[in-house]
Write an enzyme that holds these catalytic residues in place. Structure first.
Site, PDB file in Angstrom:
ATOM      1  N   THR A   1      -0.909  -3.028   2.753  1.00 44.63           N
ATOM      2  CA  THR A   1      -0.177  -2.273   3.771  1.00 44.63           C
ATOM      3  C   THR A   1      -1.101  -1.484   4.691  1.00 44.63           C
ATOM      4  O   THR A   1      -2.190  -1.052   4.260  1.00 44.63           O
ATOM      5  CB  THR A   1       0.779  -1.283   3.059  1.00 44.63           C
ATOM      6  OG1 THR A   1       1.288  -0.369   4.032  1.00 44.63           O
ATOM      7  CG2 THR A   1       0.060  -0.463   2.001  1.00 44.63           C
TER       8      THR A   1
ATOM      9  N   TYR B   1       2.268   5.645  -2.377  1.00 42.44           N
ATOM     10  CA  TYR B   1       2.513   4.230  -2.065  1.00 42.44           C
ATOM     11  C   TYR B   1       1.241   3.574  -1.535  1.00 42.44           C
ATOM     12  O   TYR B   1       0.794   2.538  -2.046  1.00 42.44           O
ATOM     13  CB  TYR B   1       3.651   4.105  -1.035  1.00 42.44           C
ATOM     14  CG  TYR B   1       3.747   2.719  -0.457  1.00 42.44           C
ATOM     15  CD1 TYR B   1       4.182   1.658  -1.230  1.00 42.44           C
ATOM     16  CD2 TYR B   1       3.371   2.475   0.870  1.00 42.44           C
ATOM     17  CE1 TYR B   1       4.241   0.373  -0.712  1.00 42.44           C
ATOM     18  CE2 TYR B   1       3.436   1.198   1.394  1.00 42.44           C
ATOM     19  CZ  TYR B   1       3.863   0.146   0.601  1.00 42.44           C
ATOM     20  OH  TYR B   1       3.906  -1.119   1.116  1.00 42.44           O
TER      21      TYR B   1
END
Ligand code: UDP
Length: 331
Positions: free
Chosen positions: A117, A141
């Site tokens: 990501t 995350y």
């Protein structure tokens, strides 16, 4: 040769499965169905309901189906949730990925593609960000994904496994043939939220912050069509099978759109107005996050086919309509 797709019943995973099947691959999906849907898995793929950290189960799939590559999407993806419950994210994203890599190494699977990501960069500036930019995740995350990249790097140095980690920017849109799309309830992503608002599933939506240092004051993101993202994975698979070395590459289009530009695009696609309120900044949002995607283009031979915000939005809106009829058919 079979490709094991973890999280293949989810949003990006289900597109990947269609992409692989369309290319003539044999596919096994492993998914817990915690956020994914059985109906989202293409019927030609084999679905196994289970956990990526179940070594016996995964080992059995690899042996029985002659898996030569794993594409690993399964994981948790909600940034604020990761702030509230970091240990769950480190367990689900990092620990379980570690176990999956271990199983891959033990079973001799030497190709691994990992969904990473842009959140590994933290707050990027208005300039497109390259892979060698400073890594400073601002959420559990982002860190849970970065740690997985590092485990892959080290495993690749020690064992016979080569990997590609693709760092996704803002994935949106849906299968242009209407076979799958973003279906998880309680969506927080801008294009999905705007489409839901247009279709009356929400009374209004909010723009989170209008005082950012961007041309119109709202945040800018690099929205990439999910089909182009799936194509990048397929090319990464080809490259690894042809002997390509491990690679970490951004997946975005290298230009950004503001929140207001996205909402305008949804208004154009829908053909009518819907209520949008200007609100405060959402904690943790960076002003702009835009990819430099030169590496993916050069190394994977990736040429995006759907780099057009209006097309992304049109596909997302079409899927939202399909989802409405699916849900009402189910009662
Ligand atoms: N956003 C917004 N209203 C919404 C959802 C998102 O203004 O209802 C903004 C958000 O603040 C961010 C951009 O849209 O600037 C993209 O947010 P999204 O959650 O889609 O993706 P992120 O970039 O956070 O991963």
């Amino acid at each position: 040769m079979t490709v094991l797709v973890t999280g293949g019943a989810g949003y990006i995973g289900s597109h990947m499965v269609w992409e692989l099947l369309d290319a003539g691959e044999s596919v096994v999906v492993l998914d817990r169905l915690s956020t994914g849907f059985e109906w989202a898995v293409a019927p030609e793929a084999k679905l196994v309901v289970g956990d990526v950290a179940d070594k016996e189960l995964v080992g059995g799939i690899i042996r029985d189906s002659h898996v030569d590559a794993i594409i690993h999407f399964a994981g948790s993806i909600v940034v604020p949730e990761s702030v509230a419950d970091p240990l769950a994210y480190y367990e689900n994203n990092t620990s379980k990925t570690r176990t999956l890599i271990e199983t891959a190494v033990r079973e001799g699977v030497s190709h691994f593609i990992f969904s990473s990501t842009a959140a590994v960069y933290g707050g990027a500036g208005l300039e497109p960000v390259r892979e060698d930019a400073r890594l400073a995740p601002e959420s559990p995350y982002g860190l849970s994904k970065l740690m997985s990249e590092w485990m892959l790097r080290d495993a690749g140095l020690a064992h016979d496994i080569r990997y590609t980690a693709l760092r996704y920017f803002n994935v949106a849109g849906a299968d242009p043939r209407g076979r799958t799309g973003q279906s998880t309830p309680g969506a927080t992503h801008l294009i999905k939220v705007a489409c839901e608002t247009a279709l009356g599933k929400r009374p209004f939506m909010q723009v989170f912050g209008t005082d950012y240092p961007t041309p119109d004051g709202t945040c800018m993101r690099d929205y990439i069509h999910v089909s182009d993202l799936a194509a990048a994975h397929r090319l990464a698979l080809q490259r690894l099978r042809a002997g390509g070395q491990s690679l970490v590459a951004n997946c975005g289009y290298s230009h950004g759109y503001s929140v207001l530009e996205v909402i305008e695009s949804v208004r154009r696609a829908f053909g009518r107005d819907f209520e949008v309120k200007m609100g405060d900044r959402r904690p943790g949002d960076a002003a702009a996050v835009v990819a430099n995607s030169d590496l993916a283009r050069a190394e994977l031979g990736w040429t995006p086919q759907r780099d057009d915000l209006d097309q992304i939005v049109a596909d997302a809106l079409a899927w939202e309509r399909i989802l409405t009829s699916k849900n009402s058919a189910r009662g």
